[in-house]
Scaffold this motif. Structure first.
Motif, PDB file in Angstrom:
ATOM      1  N   ARG A 493       0.838  -1.206   0.000  1.00  0.00           N
ATOM      2  CA  ARG A 493       0.000   0.000   0.000  1.00  0.00           C
ATOM      3  C   ARG A 493       0.872   1.255   0.000  1.00  0.00           C
ATOM      4  N   THR A 585     -15.938  -1.464   8.984  1.00  0.00           N
ATOM      5  CA  THR A 585     -16.816  -0.450   9.570  1.00  0.00           C
ATOM      6  C   THR A 585     -18.199  -0.601   8.953  1.00  0.00           C
ATOM      7  N   TYR A 589     -21.682  -0.319   0.966  1.00  0.00           N
ATOM      8  CA  TYR A 589     -20.545  -0.751   0.164  1.00  0.00           C
ATOM      9  C   TYR A 589     -21.031  -1.228  -1.207  1.00  0.00           C
ATOM     10  N   LYS A 635      -7.149  -2.651  -0.005  1.00  0.00           N
ATOM     11  CA  LYS A 635      -6.966  -1.992   1.282  1.00  0.00           C
ATOM     12  C   LYS A 635      -6.636  -0.510   1.098  1.00  0.00           C
ATOM     13  N   GLN A 636      -5.803  -0.193   0.074  1.00  0.00           N
ATOM     14  CA  GLN A 636      -5.433   1.199  -0.157  1.00  0.00           C
ATOM     15  C   GLN A 636      -6.644   2.023  -0.589  1.00  0.00           C
ATOM     16  N   GLY A 638      -9.495   1.637   0.743  1.00  0.00           N
ATOM     17  CA  GLY A 638     -10.399   1.695   1.894  1.00  0.00           C
ATOM     18  C   GLY A 638     -11.391   0.556   1.947  1.00  0.00           C
ATOM     19  N   GLY A 639     -11.161  -0.487   1.139  1.00  0.00           N
ATOM     20  CA  GLY A 639     -12.107  -1.598   1.090  1.00  0.00           C
ATOM     21  C   GLY A 639     -11.600  -2.844   1.800  1.00  0.00           C
ATOM     22  N   HIS A 640     -12.308  -3.942   1.562  1.00  0.00           N
ATOM     23  CA  HIS A 640     -11.984  -5.221   2.197  1.00  0.00           C
ATOM     24  C   HIS A 640     -12.144  -6.329   1.162  1.00  0.00           C
ATOM     25  N   LEU A 657     -16.080  -2.289  -1.490  1.00  0.00           N
ATOM     26  CA  LEU A 657     -15.521  -0.944  -1.590  1.00  0.00           C
ATOM     27  C   LEU A 657     -16.526   0.066  -1.046  1.00  0.00           C
ATOM     28  N   PRO A 658     -16.084   1.046  -0.256  1.00  0.00           N
ATOM     29  CA  PRO A 658     -17.033   2.018   0.301  1.00  0.00           C
ATOM     30  C   PRO A 658     -17.761   2.782  -0.796  1.00  0.00           C
ATOM     31  N   GLN A 770      -0.916   8.355   2.619  1.00  0.00           N
ATOM     32  CA  GLN A 770      -1.258   6.936   2.470  1.00  0.00           C
ATOM     33  C   GLN A 770      -1.196   6.513   1.006  1.00  0.00           C
TER      34      GLN A 770
END
Length: 805
Positions: A493, A585, A589, A635-636, A638-640, A657-658, A770
């Protein structure tokens, strides 16, 4: 109405003859009644003369405290005294010559039969009568009447003796009612009630006493009560009773045990009070209260408190009780060993708990406490007075009263320093293992690439005629090295990205043709795209790389063919999902799922699929960075990403993904980088001499005027010595003495129209956050080729992609 024949006319008084005739019989009748109520039974002795007899008759008749009346044979009143008249509330002369039915009609039905019996010669004593009187209408009064037969000159008559008993009757009635109430209360009372006589013999015991004693009330009569008192307590009770009577204390109280016939024992409180009348003790009332259950509860409470105290004082943890307002009721001795402070210090200053907390954790914990003081759960650090830092795991819960209100807060705090230390050591060991695996993989791949580069360079040196082919091989090896570096950065990342609002449905459609070429004809590709898909903020090129990596892995898992499904959907991840998936969180998504019908992934392999250089493919078939790269990219953003699989049932990789905001931008196809020419002046600052030489040569060959410097301080001098315009500053970010950001700030203040392009092999520095490129900043990621450098410089000079600040 006149008096009947043979009876004197009272209106005119009695004549001497009449008095003489009636004196004897009337006095005899009165004497007969009085004989029962007086111990003076001298009869009519001493009555000798008619005159004295008449005087005595008048005196006795009128002075009698009892009502006196005389009936003749026709039941008419011949004579009544004032008391008799007053009883019924009528004047004396109203009665004379009239019948009872004429004067007192309400009493006639009860009295006339009795008078008739007396006229027949029967003595009738103490006949109870009751009724209303003229003096007190509506009030019932009570009498006892005696009827005695008398004879006057052969004619029958009746002498009536009347005694009012209203007060006694009412008292008896009140007593009966009182006794009835007492018995009702006593029968329903849960308290034992005992009545004893003056000799302390039990004469009454209620049902509660029977229940406690385990025997009937009859069995307790007399001194049977002492039989159910526990033998060890009976001497104390007897001594207390004797002492109470001797000292005229008026009663006593004692706690003792009852020994029931079944053998069980009850604890009771006994409270006794004496009945005293005219200073003389006449009996005793005793109340017996069963508090066996209270004793049992108290004993259980004491035992529980003792167990809690033993636990609290011997377990290496802190137990505490606090009021809702935050004041501390109790803290166990473990507070001294863990916090290094005495419990008394915390009692005196409840804020000591927060004040001893590590400064980096204090505000976070304070907000948690404000949010919910009674259901508190947190991990934080404390700083002991000796400076030692410890990790604390703290949790509390409410203690409610009968009304459901919070009575106090109970909690436990444990010292988790050792666990955190072991976790840190384990994490360090895992990190070292990963670094070792990463270093091994990187060394292996770069050694191969360096072998190719060095070998072809040697070949070119030996045979210039073959230099073109060798240089081409060297270039290909360099590209492969650059791709490997990009994959490593994506996993870590650390790669700089340019995120945009993207429609994943459109992105999936754009790479559809490329994916079909990659996976081959033996794999069927299906796309299931959700309608009205929410937008996401991602780097389109990186998301294409994720799709390609996942599709290639799926193809390799289906060597004999199968189905590859790519689907999108809008999803909402709730608290339950977040609790079961660390780091998630709750919120909205967009899901991107890649599933295959291949051989699946073994359960023991599944947790390691995202680790770098971990692969189940044969040697030479993969670098082990494919899924690691996907993990880093997601991850970079902001997702999972989660992997689901069962051996033999394929695998599914789900990316969440958000949800983004805004309108998706149009996706442009990638263009091949070609050199771009220019005429502008470029200030090139690069501390690596070899890289600087290549960059200067590249820019000058394309027509740019190049001013070169080896660091920020040198660049300031070069710029100060140049009188002409500097169109663009191309600077490395991390340099000795003066970095690229500081240099750009100083030169931009002097030359506002100058453009700036940052270049770096590092990304965790001041110009990025980031790894995400900020608006208004132009960046060139190393390594780069000449065409990429000139193209990026040209774009910045021409304002392509500029974002207004």
């Amino acid at each position: 109405m006149g008096a009947p024949a043979g009876w004197p006319a009272l209106a005119g008084g009695w004549s001497a003859v009449d008095r003489a005739r009636w004196t004897g019989p009337i006095l005899c009748a009165i004497s007969g009644v009085l004989d029962r109520r007086s111990e003076n039974k001298h009869g009519m002795q001493g009555v000798t003369t008619p005159s004295r007899q008449n005087s005595l008759l008048e005196a006795v008749f009128e002075a009698s405290p009892f009502g006196l009346a005389v009936y003749d044979a026709s039941m008419r009143f011949v004579r009544v005294n004032a008391v008799f008249a007053a009883i019924h509330g009528l004047p004396v002369d109203v009665y004379i010559g009239r019948t009872l039915r004429d004067v007192l009609p309400a009493l006639a039905p009860d009295v006339e039969p009795v008078v008739a019996r007396a006229l027949a010669g029967e003595v009738v004593r103490d006949v109870p009568l009751s009724g209303e009187t003229a003096a007190q209408p509506g009030v019932r009064r009570h009498w006892n009447a005696s009827y005695l037969p008398i004879t006057v000159d052969g004619e029958a008559g009746v002498a009536v003796f009347v005694e009012e008993r209203t007060a006694q009757v009412e008292a008896q009635r009140a007593l009966r009612e009182s006794e009835a109430r007492f018995r009702a209360i006593a029968a329903s009372s849960p308290i034992g009630i005992i009545l004893s006589d003056v000799d302390s013999r039990l004469v009454y015991a209620n049902a509660a006493t029977e229940r406690m004693a385990g025997v009937s009330s009859e069995a307790l009569q007399g001194f049977g009560w002492s039989n159910v008192v526990h033998p060890e307590d009976l001497p104390r009770l007897q001594q207390l009773i004797t002492e109470s009577i001797r000292t005229q204390a008026g009663g006593y109280s004692i706690s003792l045990r009852l020994q029931r016939p079944e053998g069980d024992v009850l604890w009771v409180d006994v409270l006794a009070r004496d009945f005293v009348q005219d200073g003389v003790r006449t009996g005793r009332l005793t109340l017996v209260i069963d508090h066996t259950e209270t004793r049992r509860m108290e004993a259980a409470l004491l035992e529980s408190e003792e167990r809690f105290r033993e636990l609290a004082e011997n377990v290496d943890a802190v137990f505490y009780l606090a009021r809702p307002d935050g004041s501390v009721e109790y803290v166990s001795p473990g507070f001294a060993s863990i916090w290094g402070l005495s419990p008394e210090a915390l009692y005196a200053n409840p804020r000591l708990w927060l004040e001893s907390m590590h400064a980096d954790d204090r505000e976070r914990v304070r907000q948690l406490v404000q949010r919910d003081r009674v259901r508190f759960r947190a991990e934080y650090r404390i700083v002991r007075p000796d400076g030692e830092v410890r990790w604390i795991s703290d949790r509390s819960f409410p203690v409610l009263d009968a009304a459901g209100e919070v009575r106090r807060v109970a909690g436990v705090a444990t010292d988790d320093t050792l666990r955190h230390s072991l976790e840190a050591q384990l994490l360090q060991a895992q990190r070292l293992e990963s670094i070792g695996r990463l270093a091994g993989g990187v060394a292996h791949d770069f050694n191969n690439l360096l072998t190719v580069i060095l070998s072809h360079a040697a070949f070119a040196r030996q045979d210039v005629s073959q230099a073109g082919e060798d240089l081409s091989a060297i270039e290909q090896a360099g590209v492969r090295a650059s791709e490997l570096t990009a994959q490593l950065l994506a996993f870590a990342r650390r790669q700089v990205i340019e995120p945009r609002i993207v429609d994943l449905n459109a992105l999936t459609g754009q790479v559809d043709r490329m994916l079909r070429r990659l996976i081959g004809a033996h794999v069927q590709l299906q796309t299931v795209c959700a309608d009205a898909l929410w937008p996401v903020r991602v780097d389109p090129a990186q998301m294409e790389q994720v799709l390609v990596n996942l599709a290639v892995n799926a193809r390799d898992a289906m060597p004999d063919g199968g189905t590859l499904i790519i689907e999108t959907a809008n999803v909402v991840l709730d608290e339950g999902y977040a609790a079961a998936h660390a780091g998630v969180t709750p919120g909205e998504y967009v899901m991107l799922a890649v599933s295959d019908s291949g051989k699946g992934i073994e359960a023991h392999v599944l947790p390691m699929v995202f680790e770098p250089f971990y692969t189940t493919k044969p040697s030479g078939s993969g670098t082990g960075l494919g899924l690691a790269t996907c993990y880093g990219i997601v991850k970079q953003a902001g997702g999972h990403i989660w992997a689901y699989s069962e051996p033999g049932n394929g695998a599914s990789f789900k990316i969440y993904l958000p949800r983004g905001t805004g309108t998706p931008s149009e996706l442009a196809p990638a263009e091949a980088a070609t050199p771009q020419r220019g005429y502008e002046t470029v200030l090139l600052v690069e501390d690596d001499e070899d890289v600087r030489a290549i960059a200067v040569r590249t820019l000058r060959e394309q027509g740019f005027t190049v001013l070169e410097a080896y660091d920020g301080e040198d660049a300031l001098q070069v710029a100060g010595a140049h009188a002409g315009e500097i169109h663009i500053l191309v600077t490395d970010v991390v340099m000795p003495r003066l970095g690229g950001k500081e240099l750009a700030a100083k030169l931009s203040a002097e030359r506002p129209s100058m453009k700036v392009l940052f270049a770096s092999g590092y990304t965790r520095n001041a110009i990025v956050h980031q790894g995400v490129l900020e608006d208004g900043i132009h960046f060139l990621q190393k390594p780069y080729v000449p065409a990429t450098l000139t193209r990026r410089v040209r774009d910045v000079l021409d304002g392509a992609g500029d974002t207004p600040p």
